[in-house]
Design a protein around this motif. Structure first.
Motif, PDB file in Angstrom:
ATOM      1  N   ASP A 184     -14.962  13.725   5.035  1.00  0.00           N
ATOM      2  CA  ASP A 184     -13.586  13.412   4.651  1.00  0.00           C
ATOM      3  C   ASP A 184     -12.734  13.144   5.894  1.00  0.00           C
ATOM      4  O   ASP A 184     -11.867  12.280   5.881  1.00  0.00           O
ATOM      5  CB  ASP A 184     -12.999  14.578   3.848  1.00  0.00           C
ATOM      6  N   ARG A 185     -13.001  13.876   6.969  1.00  0.00           N
ATOM      7  CA  ARG A 185     -12.203  13.703   8.183  1.00  0.00           C
ATOM      8  C   ARG A 185     -12.649  12.498   9.008  1.00  0.00           C
ATOM      9  O   ARG A 185     -11.859  11.909   9.725  1.00  0.00           O
ATOM     10  CB  ARG A 185     -12.286  14.948   9.070  1.00  0.00           C
TER      11      ARG A 185
ATOM     12  N   GLY B  30     -14.474   9.803   7.680  1.00  0.00           N
ATOM     13  CA  GLY B  30     -14.636   8.568   6.911  1.00  0.00           C
ATOM     14  C   GLY B  30     -16.081   8.100   6.903  1.00  0.00           C
ATOM     15  O   GLY B  30     -16.369   6.912   6.807  1.00  0.00           O
TER      16      GLY B  30
ATOM     17  N   THR C 168     -11.860   1.510   8.704  1.00  0.00           N
ATOM     18  CA  THR C 168     -11.139   1.544   7.429  1.00  0.00           C
ATOM     19  C   THR C 168      -9.650   1.491   7.730  1.00  0.00           C
ATOM     20  O   THR C 168      -9.236   1.646   8.878  1.00  0.00           O
ATOM     21  CB  THR C 168     -11.436   2.833   6.647  1.00  0.00           C
ATOM     22  N   LEU C 169      -8.844   1.274   6.696  1.00  0.00           N
ATOM     23  CA  LEU C 169      -7.402   1.346   6.876  1.00  0.00           C
ATOM     24  C   LEU C 169      -6.865   2.507   6.048  1.00  0.00           C
ATOM     25  O   LEU C 169      -7.449   2.867   5.029  1.00  0.00           O
ATOM     26  CB  LEU C 169      -6.735   0.029   6.471  1.00  0.00           C
ATOM     27  N   PRO C 170      -5.762   3.107   6.498  1.00  0.00           N
ATOM     28  CA  PRO C 170      -5.244   4.294   5.804  1.00  0.00           C
ATOM     29  C   PRO C 170      -4.978   4.010   4.324  1.00  0.00           C
ATOM     30  O   PRO C 170      -4.441   2.965   3.961  1.00  0.00           O
ATOM     31  CB  PRO C 170      -3.934   4.591   6.547  1.00  0.00           C
ATOM     32  N   GLN C 171      -5.357   4.991   3.503  1.00  0.00           N
ATOM     33  CA  GLN C 171      -5.260   4.820   2.061  1.00  0.00           C
ATOM     34  C   GLN C 171      -3.986   5.425   1.486  1.00  0.00           C
ATOM     35  O   GLN C 171      -3.628   5.166   0.368  1.00  0.00           O
ATOM     36  CB  GLN C 171      -6.432   5.568   1.377  1.00  0.00           C
ATOM     37  N   GLY C 172      -3.332   6.275   2.254  1.00  0.00           N
ATOM     38  CA  GLY C 172      -2.269   7.135   1.734  1.00  0.00           C
ATOM     39  C   GLY C 172      -1.047   6.391   1.256  1.00  0.00           C
ATOM     40  O   GLY C 172      -1.037   5.165   1.119  1.00  0.00           O
ATOM     41  N   SER C 173       0.006   7.190   1.030  1.00  0.00           N
ATOM     42  CA  SER C 173       1.251   6.650   0.511  1.00  0.00           C
ATOM     43  C   SER C 173       1.747   5.567   1.467  1.00  0.00           C
ATOM     44  O   SER C 173       1.668   5.707   2.671  1.00  0.00           O
ATOM     45  CB  SER C 173       2.273   7.772   0.425  1.00  0.00           C
TER      46      SER C 173
ATOM     47  N   GLN D 141       4.663   2.939   3.014  1.00  0.00           N
ATOM     48  CA  GLN D 141       6.099   2.816   3.229  1.00  0.00           C
ATOM     49  C   GLN D 141       6.333   1.452   3.851  1.00  0.00           C
ATOM     50  O   GLN D 141       5.440   0.877   4.461  1.00  0.00           O
ATOM     51  CB  GLN D 141       6.603   3.932   4.148  1.00  0.00           C
ATOM     52  N   ALA D 142       7.562   0.938   3.667  1.00  0.00           N
ATOM     53  CA  ALA D 142       7.895  -0.314   4.325  1.00  0.00           C
ATOM     54  C   ALA D 142       8.302   0.031   5.737  1.00  0.00           C
ATOM     55  O   ALA D 142       9.235   0.785   5.946  1.00  0.00           O
ATOM     56  CB  ALA D 142       9.030  -0.990   3.586  1.00  0.00           C
ATOM     57  N   GLY D 143       7.566  -0.442   6.710  1.00  0.00           N
ATOM     58  CA  GLY D 143       7.948  -0.191   8.085  1.00  0.00           C
ATOM     59  C   GLY D 143       9.157  -1.036   8.416  1.00  0.00           C
ATOM     60  O   GLY D 143       9.510  -1.941   7.680  1.00  0.00           O
ATOM     61  N   GLY D 144       9.799  -0.742   9.513  1.00  0.00           N
ATOM     62  CA  GLY D 144      10.921  -1.588   9.884  1.00  0.00           C
ATOM     63  C   GLY D 144      11.780  -0.959  10.942  1.00  0.00           C
ATOM     64  O   GLY D 144      11.501   0.130  11.418  1.00  0.00           O
TER      65      GLY D 144
END
Lengths: 344, 808
Positions: free
Chosen positions: B422-423, B425, B484-489, B491-494
């Motif tokens: 899990d840590r 991937g 891999t790319l992060p799967q989590g929540s 957010q719109a960066g900016g």
């Protein structure tokens, strides 16, 4: 009368075609179309004509008048054009003389690099966070798993102001501060660029002030493969799609596992050259999975949350990308240096 | 850490890799290899020679004529070394040999005598000056033991070795020993290694009859073991040992010293040998030093001790600073017969502090500071005894005398395969985990996917699950991790509004012709207080000073960026770059405390400095030097960009031109100043007329409001009128503009100065100001009478308030 009109028309058209300037054309107009002109005269004599003849001659007279007027107009336009052309020809200039200069400035190379990286990570959903340059010992060291007396504090000898205040030695305290604001239950996805300071004597490769740019992602189920994927995306966009990355073990007190990221050398395509010291790889940044002590101190449960962090030096990236050979160039502000990189 | 690959080969089979290949593997699995360096590059044709005779050269005082047996033949060689003698066994570069620097040996004649080769010094063979034993520093090298004539001298001298330099991170102090490196390499290449058991030939005499050990501070010194070795004969250590020390960058001295150093390299455990007779006591007492206690260390330095230092005493006086350096008094010397050999564990922080206080960084302190393997302390002592018996003819007395409260227990760390995956991937199997643990030589108990791992004490860096995660990951190989790319929540960066505005302001300045600069935040004290904007000066008690600056040039944090910007201009002008327009957006550090205890307020400011020619367009006879109004125009443009209105009031600021400096306000707030640098300061810096601005960017951003409503474009025509007024020369254009705007409200929309005149046709002390006024009603077309009426009101107002006359 009919013949007279035809005659007048012939005569007038001939004079129009012979006119060589606007003035003589004006004379023709007055002569034939003016109130005292022959056509007006003809029209005046129409009273003598029969009822049937009157409209016929009237129409003819109008036609003659119009065709003369048309001829004059056409000729006039042509003459005016010619005259204008002549005048414009006389106004011609040397188009090769230099123009009136406009002052144009531009960004510092480090700003260009930092903003390029910022935009790249904004595209991946990161926010930009900033923090104070004068930091507390707590945020600069302790919150990052560097308690007092930790040997790794030697690695970054610092400028202290008081025992508890110092010029930050890295931008990591911004990460600690940002995590601390999340009550241990919200994700963090940020990068933090900024100035940092270390006790180094300025020379070609050291500067007591330099720039750092770090990134942090904390969430549930963040994996090390995510770090590898994000760094790979970064490296390819920043250094070119044909660059490979590799991670190799390293050590930072605030991450575990810790790695260094290398990119394949652009100069020799990985075969080994003087730029990459024969290894085929160039060290770009340090990274790792956020140390559980760091997560815990910021209020996260390291069993539930994990994260990755990375940090790089924009000066080093600029030096690699543009071949700048002396770090002092970034701070001397020699105009001949600054101007070179305005398109960077 | 310098690792001899020849030595490593004797510990673990690495013969299927070149040193360079091995370096790559080590780098990728755990420890960065900084370099792989041949001990002697490009040397060949050097053999052992036996000097059969050595006589004075007939034609030269300082040369000797030698007959040297090199195995197959005997060569006549002329030698200039002072230490050459008959019967020596030496290194001979035969004709055809190559020495470092591509120096080829040829047959030659020296002062009439034939010379067929060269007898070499170690330096001539490429050994570093600092690694050459003292006795051979000024002459040829002489083999200390019997070697066969004609044998390959390079291999006997280990000159065919390659040294692998490890760049160790602070956590990997386990690799500060050959044993540790061998364990690491074994894990990396899946090889076999184990540190061999020591074999000490103890005598029947008991060490306890000679020495006792007392430890006062068992926390600082949880283990102290003393071995007694009698009958020592000081001499040279064996060649192979000297070679290994040399490869590791340690200069061979004598057998006793070399053996303690050798064991330090082999086991990672620093040892110390005292001369028993010079120690002058049968008691060893380790204790904290007394404040002011003195010791003369081996380097003949007198050192004053503090009560946090730990010392080894003979019950009375200090004979060593624990873990850092021994004392001169009980130093091992030529005539030493009996040794006390110390094998101890000192608390890392105690050694680190002492080493720091005394500025002594030694091979020994470096290892103690990072923590030595508790299970290897005593073993290292035994290993040294074994070698002392063998190579210094020592008699080892039975039993180490020790005080022992050392914790030798192993850390236990539990790992679960699923958590690892899990840590990371990854999808590593239980079998793969078991195999990785086997390679690392970590014992474990397995229950399904749970592994309870016993961490060997040599790996003191492994305490947590995450530490084991790293072990598994690195042996599994980071190359084998997927991308891999992060799967989590999500957010719109900016950028925040402030960050957007910062970029906007920067690009405005750049469009306006300014170059961005970055200057140092740390400046000399006097500069940190110069050209500080009045509103900053009022808040700042004093500039923030570093406790211990490295130099006076960078001792205080800036309160203004201008002094360093002016330095940059000066730097350029000195290099014939004369037309400059610089800006910087950065922080100044404002503390409202006399003595700083809290973080200062860091205020973002936008500052600029301009000098030289602004526009030069010579062939159309246009040339404009930078002046006040160029800089003011840039600042006015900034206010327009941010839709703020700035006002300017004449002011006086130290180091600024007293007649050409203005305070800038936005709304009611003071935000900074603009003006010309004082000509005296300009001269000091070698600058022509130089103009600056310094504004509070943070305040500007705070005042900024994003305009979101649409403002209709006026549909009705405006009416333009000009007036020229004669006024007293002291009256500012701003004062009249204000009066006009006020009196002409609401119809007057804009007032602009288009001419300023003073001189002929005007009375002394008077000037003429001409204004262009714009009248507009957004809802209808204005009638002439209305404009006239407003115009008259304006004329009356300027007459009343400023005694302004319409210029005839």
């Amino acid at each position: 009368m009919k013949e007279r009109l035809e005659e007048l028309k012939q005569e007038a058209l001939e004079k129009v075609s012979k006119s060589e300037n606007v003035q003589s054309l004006k004379d023709v107009r007055v002569e034939y179309l003016g109130k005292k002109g022959p056509i007006t005269e003809v029209l005046r004599g129409m009273g003598k004509l029969s009822k049937e003849e009157r409209p016929v001659i009237g129409q003819l007279a109008n036609e003659v008048r119009e065709s003369i007027a048309a001829a004059i107009d056409t000729k006039q336009t042509r003459l005016e054009d010619q005259e204008l052309e002549k005048q414009l020809e006389s106004e011609s200039i040397d188009v090769t003389l230099p123009g009136r200069p406009v002052r144009v400035g531009g960004p510092h190379l480090l700003t260009s690099i930092v903003e390029e990286i910022e935009d790249l990570f904004i595209g991946m959903g990161f926010e930009i966070k900033e923090g104070p340059e004068v930091e507390t010992d707590y945020f600069n060291f302790e919150a990052l798993n560097l308690p007092k007396g930790h040997p790794a504090r030697d690695m970054q000898d610092s400028f202290y102001i008081t025992e508890e205040l110092l010029l930050r030695t890295h931008t990591s305290p911004v990460q600690a501060r940002t995590m601390g604001q999340k009550n241990g239950n919200e994700p963090v996805k940020m990068i933090c660029p900024g100035k940092v300071y270390r006790r180094d004597t300025d020379d070609a490769t050291h500067s007591h002030q330099f720039t750092q740019l770090e990134g942090l992602l904390v969430d549930k189920h963040v994996r090390m493969s995510d770090l590898k994927g994000v760094l790979n995306a970064f490296a390819k966009q920043m250094f070119g799609a044909e660059r490979d990355i590799r991670l190799r073990p390293s050590f930072f007190p605030f991450t575990e596992p810790s790695v260094e990221m290398d990119i394949s050398c652009k100069v020799c395509e990985g075969r080994g050259c003087s730029v990459c010291k024969g290894t085929g790889w160039i060290e770009i940044l340090g990274a790792g999975m956020v140390h559980p002590n760091v997560l815990e101190m910021a209020g996260y449960d390291p069993k539930e949350y994990s994260g990755f962090a990375f940090g790089m030096g924009p000066e080093r990236i600029a030096m690699l990308k543009y071949g700048v050979d002396d770090i002092r160039n970034f701070y001397t502000n020699d105009i001949r240096f600054l101007e070179q990189y305005h398109k960077a | 850490m310098l690792v001899s690959s020849n030595w490593l080969q004797e510990l673990i089979d690495i013969s299927s890799y070149t040193p360079e290949e091995l370096a790559e593997i080590i780098t990728k699995t755990g420890i960065e290899v900084e370099s792989v360096t041949p001990v002697a590059e490009g040397v060949s044709g050097v053999v052992v020679g036996h000097v059969q005779s050595c006589v004075q050269h007939p034609n030269a005082d300082k040369l000797s004529l030698c007959q040297v047996d090199v195995g197959e033949e005997t060569l006549q060689i002329v030698c200039g070394a002072p230490n050459i003698a008959e019967g020596q066994q030496v290194a001979v570069a035969k004709p055809g040999a190559v020495l470092p620097g591509n120096f080829k040996i040829k047959k030659t004649k020296l002062r009439g005598e034939e010379s067929n080769g060269m007898i070499c010094s170690l330096q001539e063979l490429g050994v570093n000056e600092k690694d050459v034993p003292k006795e051979f520093a000024d002459g040829i090298f002489v083999f200390p033991e019997n070697v066969k004539a004609g044998a390959d001298a390079l291999s006997l001298l280990n000159l065919d070795d390659k040294v692998i330099e490890l760049g160790l991170t602070p956590n990997r102090s386990d690799a500060l020993s050959m044993a540790g490196v061998a364990y690491e390499v074994a894990a990396a290449i899946d090889g076999e290694y184990e540190l061999q058991e020591e074999d000490v030939p103890y005598s029947n005499e008991a060490a306890g009859d000679f020495i006792s050990v007392e430890v006062e501070d068992k926390q600082a010194n949880p283990y102290y073991g003393a071995f007694i070795i009698k009958d020592i004969k000081i001499g040279a250590s064996p060649l192979w040992m000297r070679n290994r020390l040399t490869a590791a960058g340690i200069r061979p001295i004598n057998n006793v010293v070399d053996i303690t150093n050798y064991v330090l390299l082999e086991y990672g455990q620093p040892l110390h040998a005292f001369d028993y007779d010079r120690f002058n006591s049968d008691r060893i007492v380790t204790r904290r030093a007394r404040d002011g206690e003195m010791i003369t260390t081996l380097d003949n330095q007198k050192r004053e001790l503090k009560d946090h230092h730990l010392v080894i005493t003979n019950g009375d006086e200090a004979h060593a600073i624990a873990g850092v350096m021994g004392g001169a008094k009980s130093e091992v010397q030529e005539d030493t017969k009996t040794l006390i050999l110390e094998a101890a564990y000192f608390e890392p922080s105690v050694v680190r502090q002492a080493s720091k206080d005394h500025g002594l960084r030694s091979e020994s302190s470096n290892r103690f500071e990072k923590g030595v393997d508790p299970n290897r302390v005593e073993r290292a002592g035994k290993r040294a005894c074994e070698l002392l018996a063998k190579y210094a003819s020592g008699t080892v007395l039975k039993g180490a005398v020790s005080v022992d409260e050392l914790d030798r227990s192993e850390n236990k760390v539990s790992i679960e395969t699923s958590v690892i995956n899990d840590r990371l991937g990854t999808s590593i199997t239980n079998e793969e985990i078991a195999d990785i643990l086997r390679r690392l030589q970590f014992s474990y108990e397995q229950h399904g996917e749970n592994f309870d791992v016993n961490i060997p004490t040599r790996r003191g860096d492994i305490e947590l699950f995450e530490d084991m995660l790293e072990e598994v990951a690195r042996i599994f190989g980071y190359d084998n991790l997927p991308y891999t790319l992060p799967q989590g929540s999500s957010q719109a960066g900016g950028l925040t509004l402030e960050q957007q505005l910062k970029r906007k302001v920067k690009s405005y300045f750049e469009g306006a012709g300014l170059h961005e600069t970055i200057t140092y935040s740390l400046t000399p004290k006097e500069r940190s207080q110069m050209l500080v904007s009045p509103e900053i000066k009022r808040q700042a008690k004093s500039p923030v000073a570093l406790a211990m600056p490295m130099s006076e040039d960078h001792s205080h944090l800036r309160l203004s960026m201008l002094p360093e910007l002016l330095q940059s201009l000066s730097y350029n002008v000195a290099r014939k770059q004369k037309d400059l327009s610089y800006y910087e957006v950065g922080t100044v550090f404002v503390s409202n405390e006399e003595q700083v205890t809290r973080q200062p307020n860091e205020i973002l400011r936008a500052s600029g400095a301009l000098t030289g020619t602004w526009i030069s367009h010579p062939w159309q006879q246009e040339k404009k030097e930078v002046d006040f109004y160029v800089v003011k125009g840039i600042v006015e443009g900034l206010s327009a960009q941010l839709d703020l209105s700035f006002t300017y009031e004449k002011t006086k600021i130290p180091h600024m031109h007293p007649g050409r400096t203005a305070l800038v306000k936005s709304g009611d707030k003071e935000i900074g100043f603009i003006g010309q640098v004082h000509p005296k300061l300009q001269k000091e810096l070698g600058l022509k007329d130089t103009y600056v601005f310094d504004l509070n960017a943070e305040e500007l951003f705070a005042q900024y409001t994003k305009e979101e409503a649409f403002q209709a474009i006026p549909r009705y025509p405006s009416v333009s009128r000009d007036i020229a007024l004669v006024v007293d020369e002291q009256i500012t254009s701003a004062a009249i503009t204000d009066t006009i705007s006020e009196a002409g409200a609401p119809l007057v929309k804009d007032v602009r100065v288009f001419d300023v005149y003073q001189g002929e046709h005007l009375p002394d002390g008077k000037k003429s100001l001409a204004f262009n006024l714009l009248y507009l009603d957004p809802h209808r077309t204005l009638k002439d009478e209305e404009v006239e009426e407003a115009h008259d009101k304006i004329l009356t107002a300027v007459k009343d308030q400023h005694d302004a006359e319409l210029r005839g």
